[in-house]
Design a protein around this motif. Structure first.
Motif, short mmCIF file in Angstrom:
data_model
loop_
_atom_site.label_atom_id
_atom_site.label_comp_id
_atom_site.label_asym_id
_atom_site.label_seq_id
_atom_site.Cartn_x
_atom_site.Cartn_y
_atom_site.Cartn_z
N TYR A 5 110.48 -28.36 72.97
CA TYR A 5 109.12 -28.66 72.54
C TYR A 5 108.62 -27.51 71.69
N GLN A 6 107.59 -27.79 70.87
CA GLN A 6 106.99 -26.66 70.18
C GLN A 6 105.61 -26.41 70.72
N SER A 7 105.23 -25.16 70.56
CA SER A 7 103.96 -24.77 71.11
C SER A 7 103.42 -23.62 70.29
N GLU A 8 102.10 -23.66 70.08
CA GLU A 8 101.45 -22.53 69.42
C GLU A 8 100.90 -21.65 70.52
N ALA A 9 101.45 -20.48 70.64
CA ALA A 9 101.12 -19.65 71.80
C ALA A 9 101.37 -18.19 71.47
N PRO A 10 100.79 -17.31 72.26
CA PRO A 10 101.09 -15.89 72.08
C PRO A 10 102.58 -15.65 72.29
N THR A 11 103.16 -14.91 71.37
CA THR A 11 104.61 -14.74 71.37
C THR A 11 104.93 -13.27 71.15
N LEU A 12 105.94 -12.80 71.84
CA LEU A 12 106.41 -11.44 71.58
C LEU A 12 107.01 -11.39 70.18
N TRP A 13 106.61 -10.39 69.43
CA TRP A 13 106.87 -10.40 68.00
C TRP A 13 107.37 -9.05 67.52
N ASP A 14 108.49 -9.06 66.81
CA ASP A 14 109.00 -7.82 66.24
C ASP A 14 108.42 -7.67 64.83
N VAL A 15 107.69 -6.57 64.62
CA VAL A 15 106.99 -6.44 63.34
C VAL A 15 107.92 -6.00 62.22
N THR A 16 109.05 -5.41 62.55
CA THR A 16 109.99 -4.99 61.52
C THR A 16 110.71 -6.21 60.96
N PHE A 17 111.25 -7.01 61.86
CA PHE A 17 112.02 -8.18 61.41
C PHE A 17 111.13 -9.40 61.19
N ARG A 18 109.89 -9.26 61.63
CA ARG A 18 108.92 -10.35 61.48
C ARG A 18 109.44 -11.65 62.05
N THR A 19 109.86 -11.55 63.27
CA THR A 19 110.32 -12.76 63.95
C THR A 19 109.91 -12.71 65.41
N ALA A 20 109.82 -13.90 66.00
CA ALA A 20 109.58 -13.98 67.43
C ALA A 20 110.84 -13.55 68.16
N VAL A 21 110.65 -13.11 69.39
CA VAL A 21 111.75 -12.58 70.19
C VAL A 21 111.66 -13.19 71.59
N ALA A 22 112.82 -13.53 72.16
CA ALA A 22 112.84 -14.17 73.47
C ALA A 22 112.81 -13.13 74.59
N GLN A 23 112.40 -13.59 75.76
CA GLN A 23 112.31 -12.71 76.93
C GLN A 23 113.64 -12.02 77.19
N ALA A 24 114.73 -12.76 76.97
CA ALA A 24 116.04 -12.20 77.29
C ALA A 24 116.45 -11.08 76.35
N GLU A 25 115.78 -10.95 75.23
CA GLU A 25 116.18 -9.93 74.26
C GLU A 25 115.30 -8.69 74.31
N LEU A 26 114.51 -8.60 75.37
CA LEU A 26 113.63 -7.45 75.49
C LEU A 26 114.34 -6.32 76.19
N GLU A 27 113.91 -5.12 75.88
CA GLU A 27 114.27 -4.02 76.75
C GLU A 27 113.12 -3.04 76.80
N ASP A 28 113.01 -2.37 77.92
CA ASP A 28 111.95 -1.37 78.08
C ASP A 28 112.44 -0.04 77.57
#
Length: 855
Positions: free
Chosen positions: A194-217
């Motif tokens: 499904y698609q959804s307009e929602a707050p999304t984790l966003w990488d400002v360098t690559f200007r793309t959304a990022v999934a939870q699994a690709e995060l690191e602290d």
RNA sequence: GGGCGCAUAGCUCAGCUGGUUAGAGCACCUCCCUUACAAGGAGGUGGCCGGGGGUUCGAGUCCCUCUGCGCCCACCA
């Protein structure tokens, strides 16, 4: 009748140098590892090979984990399974884009038209990358990945991976695109995508959304600023924040409902400093009274907690950060006072870094900051491939349900994890903790270029605005499609972008959305049903532990949703390679020590030995020493084989010719080694299988061969010689096959001296083929102990092992003496003992040695 | 904060479901050119099995606890 005795195929001076290329060519031309697709599912062992990221560097870590899988593949093949062992290349996605940018000095600008005459810059300038069209960019990606894939294939062949090279795929090729798009369309039809307009984790360098699994602290130094918010009664409410630059995006203050300090404020409002926006003070259980002042500002959006508060408390949306990570240039409409608008103007267009500095200055000047900033170390979320902190922006994205929002599905997926056989078993815990900790669905869309496009167009209304509820979809027969160049049914190209026309979805799928279908892609899902039915579900997924949450989990999700099954029955998890200083092997080190250089220096078998000695799932030290040992083992196999075959030893057709007790004992001992190695391999423990085979082999060489040498030469008559030679030949055959999965080159080399066909298609040894040898393994151990004692006497006397012994008296318990006596003449010959006698006595086995006078 | 893993000779590691004096390789020492192998062979030195409790006839092996290291996860104002 026996196999032809020793012939000219045993070389005078055997060597392992250069055998890799020779056998790699033979295996290719003979089709040794070619998959026979006439075999049925029960006869097949199918492997979902990890497609390496080809734009990454060739690294010793690759050699390590792929060797493990190859050992399993070779074992299963020898067990009689028809092994489906394909190779894929993960070439789509951001790593390739980034490499192309650096390699050619270009960047993709989708607004540019295709330039057929484009030529890459002669000197890439990282600072001034040349903007090129999407199609030019994708062509460069494809050009570069072809080169990368060649380098990988060369390495794999040299390492001796028993891959069927007629079954390869790329995650960007048409088959992978078709599978990805088809699976997506089915997810969509079933309501799983499904698609959804929602707050999304966003990488400002690559200007793309990022999934939870690709995060690191990552740890970052920050500062807490204590800022006062004016309340209605003129007092101030102090919050502490590390992100004062988001003050203009503040929509509320929040404290814990039980916090007595702030209970009186709930329901009232305060005003934001400088911006003078009236905001409510609200209560929420996630607010931690222990943190800071116990009351926090909620901004849209500073972190994921803000998103939770915003959603659960129905707060307004006041974003001020744009897709480029800078403060939005337009002054927001919710700022109504002159001071507020002036303050905003001072930060508009700034990076969050400089906006923070300016805000602190302005707040301080106006007296809103209390005290000095408090330094802190905070964990900040990063995209694992990025180097700037993630922001949260509101965008329209595609998602696939993965249990992150539904308890039922989540429980089903946890249960899938329990059904899978994990090697080692404790790795399941990582899977379970990940799935149980999910906090949202799987975001699969990326605002990038080199990937699988979404097979979706949107109808445009009379004003030329897309209607996201009115999807135009291709049929499965049309796949793959590129909505930016293909046209939906019933339209023509002239209607692209025109009112009443259509527009293609501009996004591409995340690389995991494709690689999660690796078994489907490799196995011919819906493209080659005949093949598919012989493979599916697969037997094995080998992979590294750090991608359990991504690749493994997403693959389970796709198979669960599409076919309601696990995609494989086993998962074997490899560890990492560690530096000598126990850190994960760094890229720089990996580049210094190239895998190909290691293979040149230590031989493929030597390097494989090191890899196979690493226990499954265990991080292993990079250790040249182990490679040297492996190389030595290979050479030893060569020489021992030369000796055995040089005697004219040949495989017996009937074990009755093995009459000597020592020979029979050795074979009986080998039978239990075969059982151990088989059990270990069945448990995916290649390391233990190697260990038991190797242990036997060295004692076979040092003790057994030395003991029977004289007899094999005919020192005690033809019957004894025949027994020795038959047993040696049989033991050699069995041991070559035991070593074949780990040391494919040297075993094949020796096999070729005296056997037909490839050792890698020979049957895995069984205790049954040694069952005729009903010897007592204790004979081997006891005789070896006695031989050792004689050697020690010579060593202590500092004489050669060839020195004659006048007399040796063996004392010990009668059972042991009886066993040694059975091999007494062999022992006497190997020790050069003139008079060997046995005296029963209590206590441990002892040998009293009297050396002959040394001439 | 929760979870997983690891801790055994100077180094790299075995030690499977608890059972005789704890193993291998490397390194080190001594010796041996022996006709499969000197890119070898023989022998040897070296370990309160991280600390502390407990279960047991018996624990490196099982339980508890502590310490150190690594990793995974967590809503990180």
């Amino acid at each position: 009748m026996t196999t032809p005795a020793h012939d000219s195929r045993v070389p005078e001076k055997p060597t392992i140098d250069g055998i890799e290329d020779r056998w790699a060519q033979v295996w290719e031309s003979e089709g040794t590892y070619r998959f026979d697709r006439s075999k049925t599912r029960e006869q097949v062992y199918s492997i979902d090979t990890p497609p390496p990221t080809v734009s990454g560097s060739l690294h010793v870590g690759h050699v390590f984990s792929y060797t493990h899988t190859d050992c399993i593949a070779r074992y299963q093949r020898m067990r009689g399974r028809e092994v489906f062992y394909p190779m894929g290349w993960d070439d789509n996605g951001l790593p390739t884009e980034r490499r192309v940018q650096n390699y050619f000095g270009v960047r993709c600008d989708p607004s540019l038209p295709f330039d057929p005459a484009f030529e890459v810059p002669t000197k890439p300038d990282e600072k001034k990358q040349v903007p090129i069209s999407r199609r030019n960019f994708v062509e460069l990606c494809e050009r570069l990945t072809v080169e990368d894939e060649k380098a990988f294939e060369e390495l794999w062949r040299r390492l001796g991976l028993s891959i069927d090279w007629s079954h390869t795929y790329q995650t960007i090729d048409a088959r992978a695109q078709r599978a990805s798009q088809r699976a997506f369309l089915r997810n969509l039809a079933r309501g799983e995508a499904y698609q959804s307009e929602a707050p999304t984790l966003w990488d400002v360098t690559f200007r793309t959304a990022v999934a939870q699994a690709e995060l690191e602290d990552r740890e970052r130094e920050g500062k807490y600023f204590r800022i006062g918010f004016p309340a209605a009664d003129g007092s101030r409410v102090f919050i502490e924040t590390t992100r004062p630059e988001l003050l203009a995006a503040c929509v509320a203050l929040v404290a814990h409902p039980d916090d007595e300090r702030y209970q009186p404020l709930f329901g009232s409002t305060v005003r934001t400093p400088l911006f003078d926006v009236e905001i409510p003070v609200v209560a929420h259980r996630l607010a931690d009274p222990e943190k800071g002042s116990g009351i926090a500002m909620i901004c849209t959006f500073g972190d994921t907690t803000d998103v939770t508060w915003w959603r659960e408390l129905n707060l307004p949306t006041r974003p001020i950060i744009g897709w480029d990570g800078r403060i939005l240039p337009e002054t927001p409409e919710w700022l109504t006072t002159d001071t507020g608008r002036e303050t905003y103007a001072a930060i508009a267009g700034a990076t969050s870094f400089s906006a923070k500095e300016r805000m602190v200055e302005a707040l301080g000047a106006a007296g809103y900051v209390e005290g000095d900033p408090k330094p802190t170390v905070q964990a900040v979320k990063f995209y694992e491939k990025g180097d700037k902190p993630l922001e949260i922006v509101t965008t329209r994205q595609w998602y696939i349900r993965n249990g992150g929002r539904e308890t039922d599905l989540r429980e089903q997926l946890v249960a899938r994890g329990s059904q899978l056989s994990w090697h080692p078993p404790y790795m399941e815990a990582r899977y379970r903790s990940w799935v149980e900790g999910l906090n949202g669905d799987w975001l699969i869309s990326r605002q990038r270029f080199f990937g699988v496009p979404f097979p979706v167009w949107y109808r445009l209304d009379e004003h030329g605005m897309p209607s996201y509820d009115d999807l135009l979809l291709p049929t499965e027969e049309q796949l793959p499609v590129d909505p930016s160049s293909d046209v939906p049914a019933g339209f023509d190209e002239s209607q692209r972008g025109a009112p009443g026309g259509f527009v293609g979805d501009p996004d591409v799928m995340d690389t995991w959305a494709t690689s999660s279908l690796s078994p489907q892609i490799a196995g011919g899902w819906e493209d080659d049903e005949d093949l598919w039915n012989r493979l599916w579900p697969f037997d094995l997924r080998p992979q590294a532990h750090e991608i359990i949450r991504t690749w493994l989990f997403s693959s389970v999700v796709r198979a669960h949703l599409e076919d309601d099954v696990l995609p494989w029955s086993n998962a074997s998890i490899s560890g990492w390679i560690l530096d000598p200083d126990r850190k994960k092997m760094s890229k720089s080190k990996g580049n210094v020590v190239t895998p190909m250089g290691l293979l040149d220096e230590h031989g493929a078998d030597g390097v494989r030995y090191w890899a196979a000695a690493g226990r499954p799932g265990t991080d292993t030290a990079f250790d040249i020493g182990q490679m040297k040992i492996g190389r030595r083992l290979a050479i030893k196999i060569l020489n021992a084989s030369k000796f055995v075959l040089g005697l004219g030893a040949a495989l017996p057709t009937d074990l009755d010719v093995v009459t000597d007790p020592l020979d029979r004992a050795m074979l009986a001992s080998l039978a239990s080694v075969v059982d151990d190695a088989t059990a270990a391999f069945d448990d995916y423990n290649y390391a233990r299988a190697l260990e038991v085979a190797e242990q036997f082999f060295w004692s076979f060489c040092d003790d057994h061969v030395e003991l029977v040498k004289d007899r094999a030469y005919g020192g005690r008559g033809p019957e004894g010689a025949a027994s020795a030679k038959a047993a040696l030949a049989l033991a050699l055959s069995v041991q070559l096959r035991l070593f074949a999965p780990v040391l494919p080159f040297v075993t094949e080399e020796v096999w070729g001296w005296w056997q037909q066909g490839s050792v890698h298609r020979a049957p895995w040894p069984s205790a049954a083929e040694l069952a005729g040898a009903t010897g007592d393994p204790a004979v081997v151990a006891d005789v070896a102990t006695a031989l050792s004692a004689i050697r020690k006497a010579k060593s202590d006397a500092k004489v050669s092992m060839r020195a004659d012994v006048e007399a040796a008296v063996v004392t010990g318990d009668p059972d042991a003496l009886g066993r040694i006596e059975e091999a007494g003449s062999d022992l006497a010959a190997a020790g050069r003992v003139a008079h060997l006698t046995f005296v029963p006595a209590g206590g441990p086995l002892r040998v009293e040695v009297t050396l002959a006078d040394q001439a």
